[in-house]
Enzyme design. Structure first.
Site, PDB file in Angstrom:
ATOM      1  N   ASP A 278     -43.856  34.745   6.801  1.00  0.00           N
ATOM      2  CA  ASP A 278     -42.948  35.773   6.268  1.00  0.00           C
ATOM      3  C   ASP A 278     -42.172  36.338   7.452  1.00  0.00           C
ATOM      4  OD1 ASP A 278     -41.885  38.181   4.738  1.00  0.00           O
ATOM      5  OD2 ASP A 278     -43.234  37.352   3.228  1.00  0.00           O
TER       6      ASP A 278
ATOM      7  N   HIS B 128     -35.958  32.131  -7.083  1.00  0.00           N
ATOM      8  CA  HIS B 128     -35.142  32.884  -8.041  1.00  0.00           C
ATOM      9  C   HIS B 128     -34.373  34.038  -7.375  1.00  0.00           C
ATOM     10  CE1 HIS B 128     -37.915  36.444  -9.409  1.00  0.00           C
ATOM     11  NE2 HIS B 128     -38.053  36.206  -8.127  1.00  0.00           N
TER      12      HIS B 128
HETATM   13  C1  LIG Z   1     -40.239  38.391  -3.968  1.00  0.00           C
HETATM   14  S1  LIG Z   1     -41.218  38.431  -2.555  1.00  0.00           S
HETATM   15  C2  LIG Z   1     -42.416  37.188  -2.932  1.00  0.00           C
HETATM   16  C3  LIG Z   1     -43.660  37.391  -2.160  1.00  0.00           C
HETATM   17  C4  LIG Z   1     -44.805  36.462  -2.515  1.00  0.00           C
HETATM   18  N1  LIG Z   1     -44.445  35.078  -2.357  1.00  0.00           N
HETATM   19  C5  LIG Z   1     -45.298  36.745  -3.927  1.00  0.00           C
HETATM   20  O1  LIG Z   1     -45.500  35.780  -4.671  1.00  0.00           O
HETATM   21  O2  LIG Z   1     -45.508  37.899  -4.288  1.00  0.00           O
HETATM   22  C6  LIG Z   1     -40.193  37.672  -1.335  1.00  0.00           C
HETATM   23  C7  LIG Z   1     -40.858  37.534   0.012  1.00  0.00           C
HETATM   24  O3  LIG Z   1     -39.981  36.780   0.854  1.00  0.00           O
HETATM   25  C8  LIG Z   1     -39.964  37.388   2.123  1.00  0.00           C
HETATM   26  N2  LIG Z   1     -38.708  37.008   2.785  1.00  0.00           N
HETATM   27  C9  LIG Z   1     -37.462  37.464   2.515  1.00  0.00           C
HETATM   28  N3  LIG Z   1     -36.564  36.842   3.313  1.00  0.00           N
HETATM   29  C10 LIG Z   1     -37.269  35.977   4.076  1.00  0.00           C
HETATM   30  C11 LIG Z   1     -36.887  35.044   5.089  1.00  0.00           C
HETATM   31  N4  LIG Z   1     -35.611  34.879   5.432  1.00  0.00           N
HETATM   32  N5  LIG Z   1     -37.851  34.308   5.656  1.00  0.00           N
HETATM   33  C12 LIG Z   1     -39.159  34.464   5.299  1.00  0.00           C
HETATM   34  N6  LIG Z   1     -39.570  35.328   4.345  1.00  0.00           N
HETATM   35  C13 LIG Z   1     -38.640  36.075   3.751  1.00  0.00           C
HETATM   36  C14 LIG Z   1     -40.077  38.855   1.837  1.00  0.00           C
HETATM   37  O4  LIG Z   1     -40.515  39.574   2.980  1.00  0.00           O
HETATM   38  C15 LIG Z   1     -41.089  38.854   0.704  1.00  0.00           C
HETATM   39  O5  LIG Z   1     -42.409  38.890   1.188  1.00  0.00           O
END
Ligand SMILES: C[S@@+](CC[C@H](N)C(=O)[O-])C[C@H]1O[C@@H](n2cnc3c(N)ncnc32)[C@H](O)[C@@H]1O
Length: 500
Positions: free
Chosen positions: A350, A398
């Protein structure tokens, strides 16, 4: 899941021509009702698309069996039957029937499948019956005013009224007003608006008391965040979607959605960056997500428990394989997986900030914690964990329109070994009318929320296939599990280039 259809919503259910004698009227009515029923059946077989009006007219001349009740009566009967079944079950288990009373349970208990189906039937049939009873013009005219329900709920939540009303007694409007910054007129009108939805009640003029629903607002902090995030972030953004679409009809940019138009950040920053600068807002969104994912079907066990239809990683566990959770937050999915599978290794990736705020250790069980590595990695850069067995995206795709999703997936390619699996855990949109009405509504709404905030989208299976085809022709679609909430996709580098 049982399947329900709404296609019948689009049909008239009775017909009688003025001036005809009673028997003719009766026959006409029967004919039309039965034909509607047969068309309804046909609609079910053709994706629930309502028949054109011309077909309906032709249908009037068909002779049909007697005693077909009108659609409205059929719905009323269905509601009665389903409600009786629900009540019989609740009584047999000594459970209280639903009520607006402040002490009523805030949730139904987990119900057996057939009873749950009856509950859903009540919800869908009452909605359909209500629409029919309103009639088309009235439904449309007043339907658009539902944003005022959102406004009242948002304001009540924002000012914390629910916490100011005692749970076990009442409070006068005058006294409540002394505890808020709102004047008495605005306080009263917002509360009374919410009361039309069963939120608060006014047992005598000027006296406010809780209902079961307003009590939830008072006591459930995740729900307060859910209302706040929806009412104060998504609602204003939704009000600006037209502006965004008019200015940028392609609707793919993360910095040109309704959200940016609402909060004056067009071409400046994506929503997540805006939230990153405001800890309160970020926390509210985090808790709102926790509230959502606390709901049935969103829990990690839905993915982890093979008994619940989850994904079976036994082969990978036997081979002590590596599972990478990309955008995996604080690794809660990997903790659950590592608890079940005792040999696999896990990498949770992350953004740096998220990694830094993760609990340490991730699990109280050292055998679990030692097999999970937390790694700061931006998925818009090339994948750094090479040759893993599974690359997992849960609720990531999504959040992105196709150009971004392609970039994320292309970044995997240099890391993939032959046979590596890319696993997508997301909603899967079905064709219109193919899902039960509850899930259909949740998924259509979620899809529009994605547009509103991120210019992103939920996808159908075909759209996922197209997405992966656009990334690299060597991906091979393997298998999908389509269930209440999410869909899994298993892609694998194929034989085309002689790898597998
Ligand atoms: C909607 S959440 C989903 C989290 C987890 N996969 C879940 O099922 O609950 C999106 C996740 O993507 C991470 N994120 C956003 N942009 C990112 C990036 N460019 N690289 C890595 N992680 C990222 C956010 O910090 C967050 O933890």
């Amino acid at each position: 899941m049982s399947k329900f259809r709404l296609s019948s919503l689009f049909h008239s259910s009775s017909s009688s021509s003025a001036g005809a004698d009673a028997e003719t009227k009766k026959q006409n009515r029967r004919s039309f009702s039965a034909l509607s029923a047969s068309l309804r059946q046909k609609d079910v077989e053709t994706n629930g698309v309502p028949a054109p009006a011309s077909k309906v007219k032709v249908a009037k001349s068909v002779t049909v069996p007697e005693q077909s009740p009108s659609r409205m009566v059929a719905l009323a009967q269905k509601i009665t039957k389903a409600t009786e079944k629900l009540e019989t079950y609740m009584k047999s288990k000594n459970l209280p029937m639903p009520s607006f009373d402040v002490d009523a349970p805030a949730d139904f208990p987990s119900l057996p499948e057939d009873v749950q189906k009856s509950r859903q039937e009540i919800i869908h049939a009452t909605k359909e019956l209500g629409l029919l009873a309103h009639g088309p013009r009235e439904s449309v005219r007043w339907g658009i005013w539902e944003f005022l329900d959102v406004l009242a709920l948002t304001a009540i939540n924002h000012y914390g009224f629910a916490k100011l009303v005692p749970v076990d007694s009442t409070i006068t409007l005058a006294e409540l007003q002394t505890k808020t910054t709102l004047d008495s007129i605005n306080l009263a009108r917002l509360l009374r608006m919410a009361m039309t939805n069963g939120i608060f009640r006014e047992p005598s003029p000027g006296v406010i008391a809780h209902t079961a629903a307003s009590r939830v607002l008072a006591e459930d902090e995740d729900m307060q965040s859910w209302i706040g995030f929806n009412g104060e972030d998504i609602f204003p953004a939704a009000g600006h979607v037209l502006q965004a679409l008019n200015a940028h009809p392609e609707a793919t940019s993360l910095t040109r959605s309704g959200f940016q138009f609402a909060f004056d950040t067009v071409d400046k920053e994506p929503m997540f960056v805006t939230f990153g600068k405001d800890p309160n807002r970020a926390r509210r969104m985090g808790r709102a997500m926790a509230s959502l994912t606390g709901g049935e079907g969103y829990e990690p066990s839905f993915f982890v428990d093979v008994d619940k239809g989850g994904y079976d990683f036994s082969d990978l566990d036997a081979a002590a394989g590596t599972f990478v959770d990309i955008g995996g937050s604080h690794g809660f999915m990997c903790v659950d997986l590592a608890t079940r599978y005792r040999n696999m290794k896990f990498v949770v990736q992350d953004l740096q900030k998220t990694v830094d705020s993760a609990p340490n250790p991730l699990s109280a069980d050292p055998q679990v914690a030692e097999r999970i590595t937390l790694l700061a990695h931006d998925f818009f850069t090339e994948q750094v964990t090479k040759d893993a067995d599974v690359y997992f995206f849960r609720w990531i795709m999504h959040n992105y329109s196709t150009p971004y999703a392609i970039r994320i997936l292309k970044n995997l390619i240099p890391a993939l070994k032959p046979g590596a699996r890319v696993l997508i855990n997301d909603h899967c949109l079905l064709d219109a009318g193919q899902e039960n009405p509850w899930d259909e509504r949740v998924m259509r709404r979620m899809d529009v929320v994605m547009l509103t905030l991120l210019n992103a989208q939920e996808r159908t299976e075909a759209e996922f296939r197209d997405l992966f085809a656009a990334v690299d022709e060597r991906f091979v679609f393997k298998v999908s599990f389509c269930s209440l909430i999410f869909l899994l996709r298993w892609w694998k580098r194929g034989k085309k280039k002689g790898w597998c």
